[in-house]
Design an enzyme around this catalytic site. Structure first.
Site, short mmCIF file in Angstrom:
data_model
loop_
_atom_site.label_atom_id
_atom_site.label_comp_id
_atom_site.label_asym_id
_atom_site.label_seq_id
_atom_site.Cartn_x
_atom_site.Cartn_y
_atom_site.Cartn_z
N ASP A 104 0.89 -1.25 0.04
CA ASP A 104 -0.05 0.13 0.03
C ASP A 104 1.18 1.13 -0.07
O ASP A 104 2.16 1.02 0.38
CB ASP A 104 -0.84 0.06 1.27
CG ASP A 104 -1.82 1.22 1.25
OD1 ASP A 104 -2.30 1.54 0.62
OD2 ASP A 104 -1.64 1.90 2.56
N ASP A 112 0.09 5.06 0.83
CA ASP A 112 -0.24 6.00 1.74
C ASP A 112 -0.16 5.63 3.28
O ASP A 112 -0.90 4.67 3.53
CB ASP A 112 -1.47 6.89 1.63
CG ASP A 112 -1.68 7.62 0.22
OD1 ASP A 112 -0.86 8.41 0.32
OD2 ASP A 112 -2.58 7.19 -0.45
#
Ligand code: BG6
Ligand code: MG
Length: 214
Positions: free
Chosen positions: A9, A11
């Site tokens: 992922d 952020d």
């Protein structure tokens, strides 16, 4: 079964951009006369922009026309873009580059699975793009996490089976998305989230044992 690819992922796992998403939503809610706490933010962490707005409208008991929603979504993104104008490699979270180098040295494939439409921009600004074989973002998939689509498309493009992929995630929606895709999951949150297989505080000082799920 050994891990052949590692999917990240973006952020809050690789880049310290989570607080800018938070600040942008806080400003939007302030303009609507509502509070927005760190706890409220947990409900939308990792969730795509339009779905985040739906959750917030329900949470704060706000009704809004479709046209107004479009305006708010545009404004939220403009605020976010203003916040990130200055970001560079200084905004990488601890241990990120070292861990990516280690994975490459050991011959693993690497990918990004983010539903952010700003993925490419953030990767360019922080100098991370060169580390990834596959990048799946909000422009490539429509179903937001916790739907598994973003992780399944990643596995397909990597040409690696989902159960040979390890995912690093920091949000509840993201962990659920990756588990539904049939992947192993390391929660980068200091505590186990949902069905995550392991948890760590950050990517700092990791070695290849982190990919051992036996
Ligand atoms: C996720 C963030 O990575 O991307 C969420 O954790 C954000 O906070 C989502 O809402 C969508 O990003 P963007 O940049 O398209 O608004
Ligand atoms: Mg995240």
């Amino acid at each position: 079964m050994g891990i052949k690819a590692v999917v990240f992922d973006l952020d809050g796992v690789l880049v310290n951009t989570d607080r800018f998403h938070y600040l942008a939503w806080k400003r939007i809610l302030w303009e609507l006369g509502k509070e927005f706490s760190v706890e409220d933010n947990e409900q939308i962490k990792g969730v795509a922009r339009s779905k985040s707005l739906e959750i917030l409208l329900q949470m704060k008991n706000i009704t809004m026309s479709e046209v107004e929603k479009m305006r708010v979504l545009r404004k939220k993104n403009n605020l976010y873009l203003e916040y990130i104008t200055e970001i560079d490699e200084e905004y990488l979270l601890e241990g990120v580059e070292e861990f990516l180098e280690l994975l490459k040295f050991n011959g693993l494939r690497t990918a990004i699975a983010s539903t952010s439409d700003n993925t490419s921009l953030v990767l360019e600004m922080t100098g991370l793009k060169k580390y990834f074989d596959v990048i799946i973002d909000g422009h490539k998939v429509k179903a937001p996490k916790p739907n598994p689509e973003v992780y399944l498309v990643c596995a397909m493009e990597l040409q690696i089976e989902p159960d040979e992929c390890a995912v690093f995630e920091d949000s509840r929606a993201g962990v659920l998305s990756a588990k539904r895709a049939g992947m192993k999951v390391v929660a980068v949150s200091g505590r186990i989230i949902g069905e995550a297989d392991k948890c760590i505080e950050s990517l700092k000082n990791l070695d290849m044992n982190i990919l051992d799920f036996q």
